[in-house]
Design an enzyme around this catalytic site. Structure first.
Site, PDB file in Angstrom:
ATOM      1  N   PRO A   1      19.198  17.390  15.278  1.00 29.81           N
ATOM      2  CA  PRO A   1      18.299  17.538  16.441  1.00 29.81           C
ATOM      3  C   PRO A   1      17.501  16.285  16.817  1.00 29.81           C
ATOM      4  O   PRO A   1      16.903  16.268  17.881  1.00 29.81           O
ATOM      5  CB  PRO A   1      17.352  18.647  15.997  1.00 29.81           C
ATOM      6  CG  PRO A   1      17.306  18.545  14.522  1.00 29.81           C
ATOM      7  CD  PRO A   1      18.652  18.046  14.073  1.00 29.81           C
TER       8      PRO A   1
ATOM      9  N   CYS B   1      14.572  18.638   6.713  1.00 27.94           N
ATOM     10  CA  CYS B   1      13.762  19.618   7.457  1.00 27.94           C
ATOM     11  C   CYS B   1      14.613  20.378   8.463  1.00 27.94           C
ATOM     12  O   CYS B   1      14.620  21.605   8.486  1.00 27.94           O
ATOM     13  CB  CYS B   1      12.623  18.922   8.200  1.00 27.94           C
ATOM     14  SG  CYS B   1      11.278  18.413   7.126  1.00 27.94           S
ATOM     15  N   HIS B   2      15.313  19.626   9.325  1.00 25.75           N
ATOM     16  CA  HIS B   2      16.070  20.296  10.383  1.00 25.75           C
ATOM     17  C   HIS B   2      17.481  19.757  10.495  1.00 25.75           C
ATOM     18  O   HIS B   2      18.134  19.908  11.517  1.00 25.75           O
ATOM     19  CB  HIS B   2      15.341  20.187  11.723  1.00 25.75           C
ATOM     20  CG  HIS B   2      13.928  20.672  11.651  1.00 25.75           C
ATOM     21  ND1 HIS B   2      12.862  19.822  11.469  1.00 25.75           N
ATOM     22  CD2 HIS B   2      13.421  21.924  11.692  1.00 25.75           C
ATOM     23  CE1 HIS B   2      11.746  20.532  11.408  1.00 25.75           C
ATOM     24  NE2 HIS B   2      12.053  21.811  11.531  1.00 25.75           N
ATOM     25  N   GLY B   3      17.949  19.049   9.459  1.00 26.00           N
ATOM     26  CA  GLY B   3      19.348  18.663   9.393  1.00 26.00           C
ATOM     27  C   GLY B   3      19.745  17.501  10.281  1.00 26.00           C
ATOM     28  O   GLY B   3      20.794  17.554  10.915  1.00 26.00           O
TER      29      GLY B   3
ATOM     30  N   HIS C   1      12.658  13.410  14.867  1.00 32.68           N
ATOM     31  CA  HIS C   1      12.593  14.781  15.355  1.00 32.68           C
ATOM     32  C   HIS C   1      11.159  15.311  15.282  1.00 32.68           C
ATOM     33  O   HIS C   1      10.446  15.355  16.270  1.00 32.68           O
ATOM     34  CB  HIS C   1      13.572  15.664  14.551  1.00 32.68           C
ATOM     35  CG  HIS C   1      13.571  17.097  14.988  1.00 32.68           C
ATOM     36  ND1 HIS C   1      13.623  18.139  14.095  1.00 32.68           N
ATOM     37  CD2 HIS C   1      13.508  17.646  16.208  1.00 32.68           C
ATOM     38  CE1 HIS C   1      13.607  19.273  14.759  1.00 32.68           C
ATOM     39  NE2 HIS C   1      13.544  19.010  16.048  1.00 32.68           N
TER      40      HIS C   1
END
Lengths: 483, 190, 299
Positions: free
Chosen positions: B168, B153-155, B130
């Protein structure tokens, strides 16, 4: 010239829009395109353009080298060699930067001698001249700071000698020295601050260069006749394309010589000792600065005597800085009303003597001051011993065998020893002292007095008339090669 | 000998030749500047010593079962994971068609010198696809919803084959260029 | 202006004089007869000689002298003596790998229990140093530090010529008495005495007067160094079968060191050729442009 009307005409809508908001194109057009420039400038006047190119070369290569250089006493030397070996085109960037400094100075010296010869420092160009002197001073400082970065033997010990000059200042000298170095001697703190300042100063130079060009464009260029422009239409041509192409040609020729050094003798202008990593325990046998600072170094070393309460060391430092400081006041030392030495036959001879003195001072700076130039007599041998009464005695010999026989004939209790007695000679020190005297006399005595006493030749009425007179076959529309 | 710098008449007469020489000169100048630009650009590419230090031998026998070791090569993290039987089975049984970046588990392995596969050892890049964070794994006590890695960080959730399953990230953790030097040593190179 | 030209010429002369200044009391090195093949704008290294030179360095010099700036991979990089177009990445070059693997170096990474182990070198490693640090090097060499040879040809006046002449410049062992005395009868008259562990060499920077029994105004050139003469015929057995005379070994090792001092030298010279050609053509074009633009302006 000063107050010349702007001829910029914005053509497109965008240019008109920008012109009422930020008239940068107008500034460029009036300063570097349509700027009226005397049509008789010779090749000595191209060195301003050459210098601006070299300032750009040094800043660009310097920024790039800083991406790879490590300002740490343990890594600096290896990081420079890593640039030479591993970084793509690193060898080229470093050699261009190192030799670029030398050629920058070569060009600036020609530029300065040209200004001195054609009287470019005289009214109304005093500020222009002083700004140039400031640029030169900044260049010297930048070069000195930069020379430490490779962290070779010359870097360390050369810097050590120069910084110790500050120690000669009474009372505060030692304090200033320690403050400059960030410690009792040159170390990591020194290297890091030198690197920081070496990165900063070129941008200061660039700023002063902008002022220098500004101060040039108010009165306009001087020219080889020293006669101011009278009729813009007859005496001048627009800067572009006339001088862009002439400067361009000179720049490329100069770059050709530069390239010969960069690609075929990149280390000729440097010192072999600087490829030995800095070792604070061993000073190299011959400490000399880079060639472009040798004349000032010679002046420093020429002072070997005390004057009143001022000792030789401090006096040398004062003389060296005075050699640069005197340049700042040249506009007021030269009393002649005639600018160009083309019309000052006597001053011209003294000027060429001055150029020769500067070159010879460079030679003196590179040499050991005690080495003889002209030996007066030959070296002798002295046998020192104690006579039968135990008193010190000595005998002088020309021939070795006689000296050895005499020494061996003495008893063991005489404790005889043999030494060389150097013959008197005219040494580099003496030459340096004479040249230093001439250097200062030129500015402080010759220029002020000669301006009052000399009878100059007749100056031409105008640049245009001077050009006509120099034209061998006036009337033919063939351009002559510039002198 | 003329007084004015350049007369228009001469301009017209010599127009062609004048243009030609000036155009050629201008082109030579532009070409020169373009060539000068190249060393200034190229110097920012990896230096020879950086390129040379871009491979590493790793002893995989020291990776505990169910755990992983992380190595840095040229500053980049890589995961070497010793998978349990259950983890291998889960990696193999996933329906690859439904994945965002369809890849079978076998496609993500490299044969040993004798041509067989060693499914217990999985080698992947340690950089989330990502935005470049380093996902947490078994050593940090969080393997995400699919038993592999989890990028906090963003799952992004990766499975036991390092494939993206949720979140993501657009693609699987890349498999680096590596080979088996022996049964217990692999050589990873950039 | 002819005067101006004179000044320029003098300035150029000064620059050259300044750079060639002060060689001390050592004999000026001249190098091998016919020079080295890498000299001059078109000069190139002779790869076979550089290869042999590496062998001389490894088998003779490397027991005392480090080359900390050199890596094994450099040997196989473009311009290097063992470069093979088949292996554009020097790390894969089998010869380079073999040279590296013969040396055991101390790993810079600790092992699992925190100790530093010796391991075979890899092409990306720097050349193995004979001593762990300068103090150890001094201790093993009677207090004298054998200089690092990475950039030795740039760090000495005369470069490769100096290396060549220094290697061959020692007096013949037959000329030295058991007490270390050397008789001079021709250009100089007297006796020079070598202290124990010191070796006279006319190409070494230094001072001979303190050890000179004779006219101190005419002492022989050179100085003393702590390195005994190293090259004698047959000291190495060249892999390519070349006869290992001491002249051959000095020639090869000097060329190897010249390459190692500046591995990018060949690139530099060929790039220089293109740049000079371009600048010449560009200057010509500008000259014609200049003549066109100024043709109607007398100046």
């Amino acid at each position: 010239m000063s107050g010349h009307e702007s001829t910029y005409e914005p053509k497109t809508g965008f240019e008109k829009w920008l012109d009422t908001r930020l008239p940068l194109p107008r500034l460029v057009h009036d300063s570097f395109v349509d700027f009226p420039t005397p049509k008789n400038l010779n090749y000595w006047y191209t060195f301003g353009g050459i210098l601006s190119i070299f300032l750009v070369i040094q800043i660009v290569t310097g920024i790039v080298l800083a991406m790879h250089y490590t300002a740490d006493v343990d890594h600096a030397f290896a990081s420079v060699e890593r640039i030479m070996r591993d970084v793509p085109y690193g060898w080229l960037l470093r050699y261009v930067h190192a030799n670029g400094a030398s050629f920058f100075f070569l060009a600036v010296y020609v530029h300065m001698f040209r200004g001195l010869y054609y009287g470019s420092y005289k009214a109304p160009r005093e500020v222009l001249w002083i700004l140039g002197c400031i640029i030169f001073l900044l260049m010297v400082a930048t070069a000195f700071l930069g020379y430490m970065l490779p962290w070779g033997q010359m870097s360390l010990h050369g810097a050590n000698v120069i910084v110790n000059l500050f120690g000669a200042i009474p009372l505060v000298g030692e304090g200033i020295k320690t403050w400059l170095l960030g410690g009792p001697s040159i170390g990591n703190a020194t290297l890091q601050r030198f690197f920081s300042l070496h990165y900063l100063l070129p941008f200061v130079i660039a700023g002063v260069v902008i002022l220098h060009v500004w101060a040039l464009h108010v009165p306009g260029n001087n020219n080889p006749t020293g006669v101011e422009v009278k009729d813009t239409r007859k005496d001048t041509v627009p800067f572009h394309p006339y001088y862009t192409v002439k400067d361009g040609f000179a720049i490329v020729v100069f770059l050709l010589i530069f390239a010969a050094f960069v690609f075929y003798m990149p280390n000729v202008l440097g010192h072999a000792d600087n490829y030995v990593e800095a070792d604070p325990l061993v000073t190299p046998a011959h400490i000399v600065p880079e060639w472009y600072l040798l004349p000032f170094y010679a002046i420093l070393r020429a002072i070997t005597f005390d004057i009143g309460p001022i000792d030789a060391k401090l006096l040398g430092v004062i003389a060296m800085f005075a050699a640069i400081a005197v340049l700042f006041v040249v506009p007021w030392l030269d009393t002649s009303r005639v600018k160009s030495m083309r019309y000052r036959p006597v001053a011209r001879q003294f000027f060429f003597g001055f150029v020769a003195a500067c070159l010879l001072l460079g030679w003196v700076g590179a040499s050991n001051p005690d080495d003889p130039i002209i030996p007066l007599g030959s070296d002798k041998l002295v046998v020192e011993y104690s006579d039968e009464n135990g008193l010190a005695a000595a005998r002088t010999f020309e021939v070795y065998d006689e000296a050895a026989a005499f020494r061996d004939g003495l008893g063991e209790e005489a404790g005889a020893s043999m030494a060389v007695q150097k013959a008197p000679a005219f040494t580099f020190l003496h030459l340096g002292q004479i040249l230093t005297l001439y250097y200062f006399a030129y500015f402080l005595v010759i220029l002020p007095l000669l301006g009052l006493r000399e009878r100059p030749d007749e100056e031409p009425d105008s640049i245009h008339k001077s050009v006509l007179a120099r034209e061998p076959s006036a009337g033919t529309p063939i351009a002559q090669p510039a002198e | 000998m003329t007084d004015t710098p350049v007369t228009d008449a001469h301009d017209d007469i010599d127009e062609d030749r004048r243009n030609f020489i000036h155009i050629v000169t201008g082109m030579a100048a532009a070409g020169g500047v373009a060539v000068i630009a190249w060393p200034l650009i190229d110097q920012m590419n990896p230096a020879a010593d950086t390129k040379a230090a871009s491979s590493l031998d790793v002893d995989i026998s020291k990776v505990p079962e169910g755990g992983e070791i992380r190595v840095l090569i040229g500053g980049q993290p890589f995961f070497i994971r010793h998978r349990t039987q259950a983890e291998i089975a889960s990696a193999r049984n996933a329906n690859t068609q439904s994945l965002r970046d369809p890849q079978t588990d076998e496609e993500r392995l490299v044969p040993t010198p004798d041509g067989a596969y060693n499914p217990a050892i999985l080698v992947t890049s340690g950089v989330c696809t990502h935005l470049g964070c380093v996902p947490v794994g078994p050593a940090q006590g969080n393997v995400g919803d699919y038993g592999g890695w989890y990028c906090a960080c963003h799952g992004s959730h990766y499975d036991t084959s390092g494939r993206i399953r949720k979140g993501p990230a657009p693609s699987n953790l890349p498999v680096p260029d590596y080979r088996y030097v022996s049964d217990t040593v692999i050589n990873i190179s950039l | 202006m002819t005067r101006s030209k004179l000044i320029l010429a003098a300035l150029a002369g000064l620059v050259i004089a300044g750079s060639a200044s002060a060689a001390g009391g050592a004999k000026h090195p001249h190098g091998p007869e016919g020079g080295f093949p890498f000299e001059g704008p078109f000069g190139r290294f002779e790869d076979e000689s550089v290869q042999r030179g590496y062998q001389v360095y490894r088998e003779v010099c490397a027991s005392c002298h480090s080359m900390k700036l050199m890596h094994y991979r450099n040997l196989g990089e473009p311009g290097g003596p063992f470069y093979d177009p088949e292996y554009p990445n020097a790390n894969d070059n089998p010869l380079v790998k073999a040279f590296a693997a013969q040396d055991e170096i101390l790993s810079s990474q600790p092992n699992d229990v925190g100790d530093y182990e010796y391991r075979p070198a890899r092409p990306s490693d720097p050349f193995k140093s004979p001593y762990p640090n300068d103090a150890a090097a001094r201790a093993a060499n009677g207090g004298a530090l054998p200089p690092d040879l990475s950039v030795i040809t740039k760090a000495r006046h005369g470069g490769a010529d100096y290396i060549y002449d220094l290697m061959l410049g020692y007096p013949d062992p037959g000329e030295i008495s058991d007490d270390g005395e050397i008789e001079f009868r021709e250009d100089y008259h007297g006796t020079l005495t070598q202290a124990p562990g010191q070796y006279y060499n006319p190409y070494m920077e230094g001072d001979t007067i303190p050890a000179w029994e004779g006219d101190p105004r005419h002492a022989p050139p050179g100085g003393f160094l702590a390195m005994a003469p190293q090259l004698m015929d047959g000291r190495v057995t060249y892999m390519d079968g070349t006869e290992a005379t001491k002249e051959q070994m000095a020639y090869d090792v000097a060329q190897f060191l010249a390459w190692a001092g500046e591995p990018k030298q060949t690139n530099r010279k060929s790039a220089g050729l293109a740049v000079m050609a371009y600048l010449l053509i560009f200057a010509g074009l500008l000259w014609f442009s200049y003549k066109r633009i100024w043709r109607n302006v007398s100046h």
